[in-house]
Write an enzyme that holds these catalytic residues in place. Structure first.
Site, short mmCIF file in Angstrom:
data_model
loop_
_atom_site.label_atom_id
_atom_site.label_comp_id
_atom_site.label_asym_id
_atom_site.label_seq_id
_atom_site.Cartn_x
_atom_site.Cartn_y
_atom_site.Cartn_z
N ARG A 20 0.71 -1.28 -0.13
CA ARG A 20 -0.03 0.01 0.05
C ARG A 20 0.93 1.26 0.09
NH1 ARG A 20 -3.64 -1.13 4.94
NH2 ARG A 20 -1.56 -1.78 5.63
N ASN A 75 -6.18 -3.17 1.98
CA ASN A 75 -6.06 -4.41 2.23
C ASN A 75 -7.45 -5.13 2.44
OD1 ASN A 75 -3.15 -4.66 2.14
ND2 ASN A 75 -3.16 -4.75 4.39
#
Length: 91
Positions: A20, A38
Site C-alpha cells: 500500500r 487490504n
C-alpha cells in the site's frame, strides 16, 4: 487527455510487504488519484484514476516493480471517472 478509472484487485504476496505504501508513493509521484486498501481475503484492492498513461504506468509498477511483493493475478474493471482528488491508503 484521456482520463480513466481502473478498479483493481491484486492477488499473491501483496500484504505485509508495504504494498500500500509503495502504491501511494508512486501514485503521488505520477499524479494518479484514488485509494488502496487490504482486503480480508489477502488481496489488495485499489482505484487508480487519472490520465491513461499514468494509470497504466502505476499498474505496471505495482505488478512488476515492487521489490518484495509477488503479484500472481490482477483483476481490472474499468469504471467512469469520479474526479477523485489525491491518493490515500484506506483502512
Amino acid at each position: 487527455m484521456d482520463k480513466v478509472r481502473m478498479h483493481v484487485f491484486f492477488s499473491g504476496r501483496v500484504q505485509g510487504v508495504f504494498f500500500r505504501a509503495f502504491t501511494k508513493e508512486n501514485a503521488d509521484r505520477l499524479g494518479v488519484n484514488g485509494w488502496v486498501r487490504n482486503l480480508h481475503d489477502g488481496r489488495v484492492e485499489a482505484v487508480f484514476e487519472g490520465p491513461r498513461d499514468k494509470v497504466e504506468k502505476l499498474l505496471y509498477m505495482c505488478r512488476y516493480e515492487h521489490p518484495h511483493a509477488r503479484v500472481d493475478d490482477v483483476e481490472i474493471h474499468y469504471e467512469e471517472p469520479e474526479n477523485i482528488v489525491g491518493f490515500r491508503v484506506r483502512y
